[in-house]
Design an enzyme around this catalytic site. Structure first.
Site, PDB file in Angstrom:
ATOM      1  N   ASP A 120     -25.083  49.651 -12.640  1.00 36.22           N
ATOM      2  CA  ASP A 120     -23.872  50.302 -12.122  1.00 36.22           C
ATOM      3  C   ASP A 120     -22.775  49.255 -11.982  1.00 36.22           C
ATOM      4  OD1 ASP A 120     -21.877  51.616 -10.704  1.00 36.22           O
ATOM      5  OD2 ASP A 120     -23.220  52.418  -9.167  1.00 36.22           O
ATOM      6  N   SER A 167     -22.486  58.331  -4.854  1.00 39.25           N
ATOM      7  CA  SER A 167     -21.109  57.995  -5.198  1.00 39.25           C
ATOM      8  C   SER A 167     -20.161  58.391  -4.058  1.00 39.25           C
ATOM      9  CB  SER A 167     -20.734  58.667  -6.523  1.00 39.25           C
ATOM     10  OG  SER A 167     -19.573  58.099  -7.055  1.00 39.25           O
ATOM     11  N   HIS A 190     -23.600  53.896 -13.317  1.00 38.79           N
ATOM     12  CA  HIS A 190     -23.320  54.613 -12.076  1.00 38.79           C
ATOM     13  C   HIS A 190     -24.022  55.972 -12.065  1.00 38.79           C
ATOM     14  CE1 HIS A 190     -21.091  55.483  -8.452  1.00 38.79           C
ATOM     15  NE2 HIS A 190     -20.594  56.575  -8.967  1.00 38.79           N
TER      16      HIS A 190
END
Lengths: 369, 369
Positions: free
Chosen positions: B315, B152, B348
């Site tokens: 995601d 991320s 995610h």
């Protein structure tokens, strides 16, 4: 105003009845705001019911005055020679109960207290909205609807009509709908409700209409708005452009997409009641075609009429897989069902933004019904 | 504590320097909180930098005391015999500037005023975080990092390291990242910020630490949380189950997914500073690898080391297409690049939930570097 239904007069009717709701509570008397376009034929067989989405209203076509610049929300589909051809069909659209656009909702006066219902308004389901609509259809003397058509929450209403009043409907066209809202969709609505709950001006629903919880409602609307769009449509419209008025390194600086969502959220405050927004969000979250049935299959088995379904590729609020679940079960049940997955970049809003991508198929379908 | 790095001591270092930020503003002195696991070898060639996500911290592995029941956030990957084998590698993780977990951020004391920065803290970019990290890597006497790896926001840092310090990095592993945040992702962060702005307790950032804007921050966190999950993972975990404590027809009744998100949002208030949350959300939104370059291609052309990329099928915050855009450009530039699209239902958060799906490929890659 060629191809327009022209000036239309909003209508209201009050039913002095007590409607039994899914919750077991009674609601009444009930006022419904509605509009009609075209003429009911002698056989009373040409009526089409248009069902609206979350924050929609009964004003689906035409204008309310000659100065009125904004036509009804589906004006491009309703009128002489249009998809829902008012030279042939009698088109009806009514505001759902729970809303604030003329029908009985949380801002209406509770006859038991002579004060607005506010949070004393009962939690309603989409099935209750349809039950109230049936009062209107009865009142208009329509035995059988040629078709019920609508998008999003309108699709849910169309499906409920087909299942609960199979003898009153010849066809349904649910667009951008779902058989039951997903936990993702519930989460987003939940966050929107929380934004309202967090606003001190909300006062547990007891705000004055002239002092609504504007910050909370604007944010709640933005969250809804985000879920109606798609990554692709946002890229097309805004990309990563930064607001020309703001500094990139300002804590309060905004990308254009932020400014747009905030602007629209703020505008929404002037045209929608906060408590109505809450109640309708609950109705969306509670939506499950299988409610009060053992299974979805048991519910869908009650549908008798042909149904035409549309889903849009970039819709992530009610993604195509959810429509496909319903369509798959209908097919397994041997029902007359037609489904089209439409490629579009406009997310859940595609049904409003690119109607030309599905209306020819609706026209064919209506001819065959 | 087999296979654990055991008890680790959080460390801090203060640099009496003024760091020039992308905004042009200066920030200093700078304190960085960090932890290290394993030993730096004599050649100083075995260091791996682990970069953390939005609300992460320097505590990536081990425990802070024998009573500490919660290990570091990537403890399953860091330790003797694990992916980042501390018998072989010297693993470093540092808290980013702008955060509230020990490094200089909005809650730190501004030496010019002897009061907390609060909104006087400069808006920072991911590139600034990496610039500050380099001070630490220099300080530790590490000429060349064997690898920079993170998910991320950590993926963004890994990419920035590779592009801006190509002579200092032998490999990068960006996981669940993006080359630039999309307007959809910006919109969600924007709504989270608005939830905080709307909270009267926020006081334009001047809240007392013991009276944070809890309602606003909890809602903001929920919005982030929603974007880290997926429709599929929510179905697996919650489905449409309604909270057993609530009434289905209660305005305030909650589905289980709502209760879970609210509970986690409330807990978050006790462990994160609101202004830090805001500043890091801005850094995420501003992230664009092409910032200060003419094109993304120009930026990526500066990468010299091999890179290994992972994206996860469910995601929707940083969807695979965004990683694929970067990977495609790197390939077109003839770079040494390896990419894997991992099937996972966990959105995610997949990189934290299902590490076993990608860590074998990282192990292979690290052997080859």
């Amino acid at each position: 105003m060629s191809q327009s239904v022209g000036i239309v007069t909003p209508q209201k009717i009050r039913f002095d009845t007590e409607l039994q709701l899914e919750s077991g509570r009674l609601l009444g008397p009930i006022t419904l705001a509605y509009e009609t376009y075209g003429e009911l034929n002698a056989q009373r067989s040409n009526a089409i019911l248009v069902t609206h989405a979350w924050t929609g209203d009964a004003h689906a076509a035409g204008a309310h005055s000659s100065e009125d610049r904004k036509p009804g929300w589906w004006d491009n589909l309703i009128g002489p020679g249009k998809l829902l051809d008012t030279d042939r069909y009698f088109v009806v659209c009514s505001n759902v109960i729970g809303s604030c656009k003329g029908s009985t909702g949380p801002a209406s006066i509770d006859p038991r207290t002579d004060r607005p219902y506010r949070l004393k308004f009962p939690v309603i389901m989409v099935r209750d909205m349809v039950r109230a609509q049936k009062l209107l259809i009865d009142h208009l003397g329509i035995d059988t609807l040629h078709c019920v058509i609508g998008g999003s929450m309108g699709a849910m209403q169309a499906l409920e009509w087909g299942i609960h009043y199979p003898e009153r409907v010849r066809a349904i066209v649910p667009i951008s709908g779902t058989g039951r809202t997903s936990p993702m969709s519930i989460s987003l609505n939940s966050a929107a409700r929380q934004a309202i709950f967090n606003d001190p001006l909300w006062k547990k629903g007891n705000y004055k209409p002239e002092h609504p919880p504007a910050d909370g409602l604007a944010l709640a609307r933005s969250l809804g708005h985000i879920s109606f769009l798609s990554d692709a449509s946002m890229h097309l419209k805004f990309g990563r452009r930064f607001s020309a008025r703001d500094g990139l390194f300002d804590v309060f600086g905004q990308f254009e997409v932020e400014r747009y969502l905030e602007y629209n959220g703020r505008n929404f405050v002037h045209r929608f009641d906060t408590n109505s927004f809450l109640y309708l969000s609950k109705a969306l979250d509670l939506y499950d075609v299988a409610w009060d049935f053992d299974t979805m299959e048991d519910a869908l088995a009650k549908l008798r009429c042909p149904s035409l379904w549309f889903a849009f590729s970039s819709d992530w609020l009610y993604p195509p897989s959810q429509t496909e679940e319903v369509v798959g079960q209908l097919r397994a049940l041997g029902k007359n069902v037609e489904y089209h997955l439409i490629e579009s970049d406009y997310g859940h809003d595609s049904f409003l933004v690119e109607p030309e991508k599905f209306t020819p198929k609706v026209a064919d379908f209506l001819e065959r019904v």
